[in-house]
Design an enzyme around this catalytic site. Structure first.
Site, short mmCIF file in Angstrom:
data_model
loop_
_atom_site.label_atom_id
_atom_site.label_comp_id
_atom_site.label_asym_id
_atom_site.label_seq_id
_atom_site.Cartn_x
_atom_site.Cartn_y
_atom_site.Cartn_z
N ASN A 9 -1.55 -4.96 7.73
CA ASN A 9 -2.70 -4.33 7.09
C ASN A 9 -3.12 -3.05 7.47
OD1 ASN A 9 -5.67 -3.23 5.80
ND2 ASN A 9 -6.40 -5.10 7.58
N TRP A 10 -3.20 -1.91 7.63
CA TRP A 10 -2.92 -0.09 7.34
C TRP A 10 -4.36 0.07 7.41
CZ3 TRP A 10 1.66 3.12 5.70
CH2 TRP A 10 2.77 2.74 6.45
N LYS A 11 -4.99 -0.38 7.38
CA LYS A 11 -6.38 -0.35 6.92
C LYS A 11 -6.70 1.05 6.64
CE LYS A 11 -7.36 -3.63 10.06
NZ LYS A 11 -8.44 -4.42 11.56
N HIS A 95 -11.33 -9.77 3.49
CA HIS A 95 -11.15 -8.89 5.06
C HIS A 95 -12.80 -9.22 5.43
CE1 HIS A 95 -10.63 -6.77 8.35
NE2 HIS A 95 -8.65 -8.04 8.24
N GLU A 97 -13.14 -6.40 7.81
CA GLU A 97 -14.42 -6.06 7.87
C GLU A 97 -15.01 -5.50 6.35
OE1 GLU A 97 -10.49 -3.24 8.69
OE2 GLU A 97 -11.33 -4.28 11.04
N GLU A 167 -8.82 -15.01 10.34
CA GLU A 167 -8.94 -13.31 11.53
C GLU A 167 -10.27 -13.89 12.30
OE1 GLU A 167 -6.15 -10.30 9.93
OE2 GLU A 167 -8.51 -9.66 8.67
N GLY A 173 -8.64 -6.08 16.63
CA GLY A 173 -9.13 -5.22 17.39
C GLY A 173 -9.23 -4.92 18.94
N SER A 213 -5.77 -8.92 17.02
CA SER A 213 -4.87 -8.72 18.38
C SER A 213 -3.29 -9.46 17.90
CB SER A 213 -5.45 -8.63 19.09
OG SER A 213 -6.70 -7.64 18.89
N GLY A 234 -3.21 -5.56 11.78
CA GLY A 234 -3.40 -4.57 12.17
C GLY A 234 -2.65 -3.09 12.51
N GLY A 235 -3.22 -3.79 14.06
CA GLY A 235 -3.03 -2.21 14.51
C GLY A 235 -1.92 -2.43 15.33
P1 13P Z 1 -5.74 -5.77 14.85
O1 13P Z 1 -4.47 -6.31 14.59
O2 13P Z 1 -5.62 -4.47 14.69
O3 13P Z 1 -6.55 -6.67 15.49
O4 13P Z 1 -6.31 -6.56 13.41
C1 13P Z 1 -6.47 -7.66 12.42
C2 13P Z 1 -6.56 -7.52 11.51
O5 13P Z 1 -8.13 -7.54 10.96
C3 13P Z 1 -6.12 -7.68 10.20
O6 13P Z 1 -5.99 -7.82 9.38
#
Ligand code: 13P
Length: 251
Positions: A9-11, A95, A97, A167, A173, A213, A234-235
């Site tokens: 997930n590149w956000k 998600h 967020e 999640e 993050g 993470s 994510g990251g």
């Molecule tokens: P991180 O891997 O950056 O913690 O993000 C997780 C995430 O929200 C994937 O959707």
């Protein structure tokens, strides 16, 4: 058996050039990684170019969100038929967020879920508790409610085309991953809820991803858990080498 799914997930990251360079790099790196399904969910604007760039590579492309109407006067929204028409295969739904910053509720999650299914996209429904909820001992109840409300009206047959992502909000993050045992405990309870909703057959086939993470140095122990069927990253999905390491997890 459940085919492992590693999804990035590149956000709201990367420019067009960076996205395309990444796609070429990743495709070369994972050309032989056939036993794992690989998915990238970039911002909407990169879906079409990434689908083209990744054609033939086995890496699939999905969306980070999907609107519940097919078309109409909804400025700024993107529908399932639109996503399907540019080659998206999956859509993230709910998600944390989106829940936190954009007023997503279990009801809107439910509407997006049905829109995705109707449009031929595989929905990845995201659930997870906040730190406050965890500390209050409410994790199981919060996740169960998110599932029961978010998946309301889904039948056992439709449930077969569903992916769930657990999640924990406090792990996103933050570098603070859930321990494999703690994640497994929640995944187990998610599968129990899915069994109660859709029966044992469906629940044994639905993939449940862990997110929060996930990195190269913790993915192996997470994937070793019996109810963890993949990762939503994510990251660490923003860098091709670290994403490749996650894709090449060892159980
Ligand atoms: P991180 O891997 O950056 O913690 O993000 C997780 C995430 O929200 C994937 O959707």
């Amino acid at each position: 058996m459940r085919v492992p799914l590693i999804a990035g997930n590149w956000k709201m990251f990367k420019t067009s050039d960076e996205a395309l360079a990444f796609a070429g790099d990743l495709a070369r790196r994972v050309a032989d990684a056939e036993s794992t399904e690989i998915l990238l969910c970039p911002a909407f604007v990169y879906i079409s170019p990434l689908v083209q760039a990744l054609r033939g590579s086995g890496v699939k492309v999905g969306a980070q969100n999907v609107f519940w109407e097919d078309s109409g006067a909804f400025t700024g929204e993107v529908s399932a038929p639109m996503l399907k028409s540019v080659g998206a295969r999956y859509a993230l739904v709910g998600h944390s967020e989106r829940r936190q910053y954009f007023h997503e509720t279990d009801e809107t999650v439910n509407r997006r879920l049905f829109a995705a299914l109707k449009g031929g996209l595989v929905p990845i429904v995201c659930v997870g508790e906040t730190l406050e909820e965890r500390e209050a001992g409410k994790t199981a109840a919060v996740v169960e409610t998110q599932l029961r409300q978010g998946l309301k009206g889904l039948d056992s047959n439709q449930a077969l085309s569903l992916v769930v992502a657990y999640e924990p909000v406090w792990a996103i993050g933050t570098g603070r991953t859930a321990t494999p045992e703690l994640a497994q405990e929640v995944h187990r309870s998610i599968r129990t809820t899915l069994g109660n909703l859709f029966g044992p057959d469906a629940s044994s086939q639905i993939r449940i991803l862990y997110g929060g993470s996930v990195k190269g140095d913790n993915v192996d122990s997470l994937m070793a858990q019996p109810d963890i069927d993949g990762a939503l990253v994510g990251g660490a999905s923003l860098d091709a080498a670290s994403f490749e390491r996650i894709i090449r997890f060892k159980r």
